[in-house]
Design a protein around this motif. Structure first.
Motif, PDB file in Angstrom:
ATOM      1  N   GLY A  22       0.822  -1.208   0.000  1.00 57.11           N
ATOM      2  CA  GLY A  22       0.000   0.000   0.000  1.00 57.11           C
ATOM      3  C   GLY A  22       0.853   1.254   0.000  1.00 57.11           C
ATOM      4  N   TRP A  23       1.951   1.222   0.732  1.00 55.06           N
ATOM      5  CA  TRP A  23       2.836   2.384   0.761  1.00 55.06           C
ATOM      6  C   TRP A  23       3.491   2.613  -0.603  1.00 55.06           C
ATOM      7  CZ3 TRP A  23       3.200   6.381   3.771  1.00 55.06           C
ATOM      8  CH2 TRP A  23       4.311   7.220   3.662  1.00 55.06           C
ATOM      9  N   SER A  24       3.821   1.554  -1.300  1.00 54.85           N
ATOM     10  CA  SER A  24       4.369   1.698  -2.648  1.00 54.85           C
ATOM     11  C   SER A  24       3.371   2.433  -3.544  1.00 54.85           C
ATOM     12  CB  SER A  24       4.683   0.320  -3.245  1.00 54.85           C
ATOM     13  OG  SER A  24       5.672  -0.352  -2.506  1.00 54.85           O
ATOM     14  N   ARG A  25       2.105   2.068  -3.447  1.00 50.65           N
ATOM     15  CA  ARG A  25       1.074   2.726  -4.243  1.00 50.65           C
ATOM     16  C   ARG A  25       0.898   4.179  -3.813  1.00 50.65           C
ATOM     17  NH1 ARG A  25      -2.919   2.545  -7.680  1.00 50.65           N
ATOM     18  NH2 ARG A  25      -4.929   3.503  -7.218  1.00 50.65           N
ATOM     19  N   LEU A  26       0.885   4.418  -2.499  1.00 53.56           N
ATOM     20  CA  LEU A  26       0.688   5.784  -2.020  1.00 53.56           C
ATOM     21  C   LEU A  26       1.861   6.688  -2.377  1.00 53.56           C
ATOM     22  CD1 LEU A  26      -0.976   5.504   1.496  1.00 53.56           C
ATOM     23  CD2 LEU A  26      -2.020   5.969  -0.692  1.00 53.56           C
ATOM     24  N   SER A  27       3.045   6.147  -2.435  1.00 50.86           N
ATOM     25  CA  SER A  27       4.210   6.950  -2.836  1.00 50.86           C
ATOM     26  C   SER A  27       4.010   7.512  -4.240  1.00 50.86           C
ATOM     27  CB  SER A  27       5.481   6.104  -2.782  1.00 50.86           C
ATOM     28  OG  SER A  27       5.721   5.646  -1.476  1.00 50.86           O
ATOM     29  N   GLU A  28       3.493   6.675  -5.126  1.00 51.93           N
ATOM     30  CA  GLU A  28       3.228   7.127  -6.495  1.00 51.93           C
ATOM     31  C   GLU A  28       2.067   8.119  -6.521  1.00 51.93           C
ATOM     32  OE1 GLU A  28       2.350   7.609 -10.530  1.00 51.93           O
ATOM     33  OE2 GLU A  28       0.905   6.903  -9.040  1.00 51.93           O
ATOM     34  N   ILE A  29       1.028   7.868  -5.735  1.00 52.24           N
ATOM     35  CA  ILE A  29      -0.136   8.761  -5.694  1.00 52.24           C
ATOM     36  C   ILE A  29       0.252  10.130  -5.151  1.00 52.24           C
ATOM     37  CG2 ILE A  29      -2.299   9.182  -4.448  1.00 52.24           C
ATOM     38  CD1 ILE A  29      -2.967   6.241  -4.800  1.00 52.24           C
ATOM     39  N   THR A  30       1.030  10.150  -4.067  1.00 42.82           N
ATOM     40  CA  THR A  30       1.442  11.426  -3.467  1.00 42.82           C
ATOM     41  C   THR A  30       2.214  12.266  -4.464  1.00 42.82           C
ATOM     42  OG1 THR A  30       1.546  10.411  -1.266  1.00 42.82           O
ATOM     43  CG2 THR A  30       2.752  12.467  -1.584  1.00 42.82           C
ATOM     44  N   LYS A  31       3.093  11.641  -5.203  1.00 36.33           N
ATOM     45  CA  LYS A  31       3.848  12.364  -6.225  1.00 36.33           C
ATOM     46  C   LYS A  31       2.926  12.873  -7.328  1.00 36.33           C
ATOM     47  CE  LYS A  31       7.766  11.801  -9.391  1.00 36.33           C
ATOM     48  NZ  LYS A  31       8.818  10.864  -9.873  1.00 36.33           N
ATOM     49  N   ARG A  32       1.911  12.114  -7.661  1.00 38.09           N
ATOM     50  CA  ARG A  32       1.015  12.463  -8.765  1.00 38.09           C
ATOM     51  C   ARG A  32       0.070  13.627  -8.396  1.00 38.09           C
ATOM     52  NH1 ARG A  32      -0.304   9.823 -13.406  1.00 38.09           N
ATOM     53  NH2 ARG A  32       1.081   8.140 -12.755  1.00 38.09           N
ATOM     54  N   ILE A  33      -0.482  13.609  -7.165  1.00 38.39           N
ATOM     55  CA  ILE A  33      -1.453  14.647  -6.798  1.00 38.39           C
ATOM     56  C   ILE A  33      -0.794  15.921  -6.284  1.00 38.39           C
ATOM     57  CG2 ILE A  33      -3.193  12.910  -6.261  1.00 38.39           C
ATOM     58  CD1 ILE A  33      -2.749  13.447  -3.307  1.00 38.39           C
ATOM     59  N   ASN A  34       0.542  15.877  -6.108  1.00 41.19           N
ATOM     60  CA  ASN A  34       1.298  17.082  -5.716  1.00 41.19           C
ATOM     61  C   ASN A  34       2.383  17.347  -6.754  1.00 41.19           C
ATOM     62  OD1 ASN A  34       0.134  17.577  -2.896  1.00 41.19           O
ATOM     63  ND2 ASN A  34       0.843  15.466  -2.706  1.00 41.19           N
ATOM     64  N   PRO A  35       1.991  17.659  -7.986  1.00 37.77           N
ATOM     65  CA  PRO A  35       2.972  17.745  -9.076  1.00 37.77           C
ATOM     66  C   PRO A  35       4.000  18.851  -8.900  1.00 37.77           C
ATOM     67  CG  PRO A  35       0.856  18.626  -9.773  1.00 37.77           C
ATOM     68  CD  PRO A  35       0.640  17.975  -8.447  1.00 37.77           C
ATOM     69  N   ALA A  36       3.666  19.851  -8.085  1.00 39.62           N
ATOM     70  CA  ALA A  36       4.601  20.974  -7.941  1.00 39.62           C
ATOM     71  C   ALA A  36       5.666  20.719  -6.896  1.00 39.62           C
ATOM     72  CB  ALA A  36       3.837  22.253  -7.552  1.00 39.62           C
ATOM     73  N   THR A  37       5.497  19.603  -6.096  1.00 38.57           N
ATOM     74  CA  THR A  37       6.453  19.334  -5.032  1.00 38.57           C
ATOM     75  C   THR A  37       7.569  18.433  -5.519  1.00 38.57           C
ATOM     76  OG1 THR A  37       5.202  17.403  -4.280  1.00 38.57           O
ATOM     77  CG2 THR A  37       4.645  19.533  -3.288  1.00 38.57           C
TER      78      THR A  37
END
Length: 283
Positions: free
Chosen positions: A268-283
């Protein structure tokens, strides 16, 4: 309201730490009570065989407390994390005014997955860690070799997961990217394009499923080996009562059950790592 910073797990914990902290305390208390039940069952078995019901009454008290805590915790969880989901959705909608509707819709769903992780996965990890510690302590009290077998299994399990992490991250990225296109594909009303989209989703999901199957197959072999070894060792080497043997076998299985929660959460953390990067594109 969430501030203008990135929407991440640490940011949500900072914003809602009091409410989430209380749910986690209740979770830990519930887990501790659950972890004690096999031990009290073993005591009750030995007590009843000796015509003594004192341990049985202790078991009833522990189980009654578990029921009260678990019901209260679930009722509170629903309210707390429902509020967090609303705040995350509001923040995403405010920041995504310029995004295509298809992308914003998909990312709203991804944002909810962050909250799902806080509500379901992290408490499961905490519960699993408590259960692991309790299981190791109980097994260690019976014999060092029983606990050592469990410790070796945990190390082997984490090494196995490490081999799969990058593949999970990559496949989840492909899946999220395809989901972001779904509404625009539906709006085009082109059957061939929709069929291609659905087929693509299916191929990614099959690859994810095959990867999960390989991971958990390997992990189960290791963990079930612990149960078999501990059962054999307890019955052939140790001089203990029937109730104690029951406790050894039960805690060995509880160890397996809780250990499985760790790779599930890591996935789940592997998936969330990708999601966090995707929904915060400016970070």
């Amino acid at each position: 309201m969430l501030k203008d910073g990135p929407i991440t797990i640490p940011a949500l914990l900072r914003r809602f730490w009091r409410r989430i902290g209380l749910t986690w305390l209740l979770t830990l208390f519930e887990t501790a009570l659950t972890a004690l039940i096999p031990l009290f069952i073993g005591f009750a078995i030995d007590g009843l065989l000796a015509q003594d019901t004192h341990a049985l009454f202790q078991l009833v008290i522990v189980m009654a407390a578990l029921i009260v805590v678990s019901v209260a915790r679930r009722a509170y969880d629903t309210r707390v994390f429902g509020t967090v989901r609303v705040e995350v959705g509001k923040a995403q909608a405010a920041r995504g005014r310029e995004q295509p509707i298809s992308m914003l819709n998909a990312r709203l769903g991804m944002g909810r997955e962050l909250v799902d992780f806080l509500e379901n996965d992290l408490p499961m990890v905490m519960a699993a860690l408590v259960q692991l510690v309790v299981s190791i302590i109980v097994l260690l009290a019976f014999d060092t070799m029983l606990a050592f077998a469990g410790a070796v299994a945990v190390v082997a399990m984490l090494l196995i997961y490490a081999l799969f992490h990058r593949r999970f991250y990559r496949l989840n990225g492909h899946l999220n990217q395809q989901n972001e296109r779904q509404i625009s594909i539906l709006e085009a009303r082109k059957p061939r394009r929709l069929l291609s989209h659905l087929s693509h989703l299916r191929r990614i999901e099959v690859r994810l499923s095959d990867t999960e199957s390989g991971l958990y197959g390997a992990i189960f072999i290791v963990l079930l080996g612990v149960v078999v070894f501990n059962l054999w060792y307890a019955t052939t080497t140790l001089h203990i009562t029937i109730g104690a043997i029951f406790s050894v076998v039960t805690y060995s299985w509880e160890f397996v059950d809780s250990a499985i929660a760790l790779p599930v959460s890591l996935q789940g953390w592997s998936r969330l790592s990708e999601i966090t990067k995707r929904i915060n594109p400016a970070t």
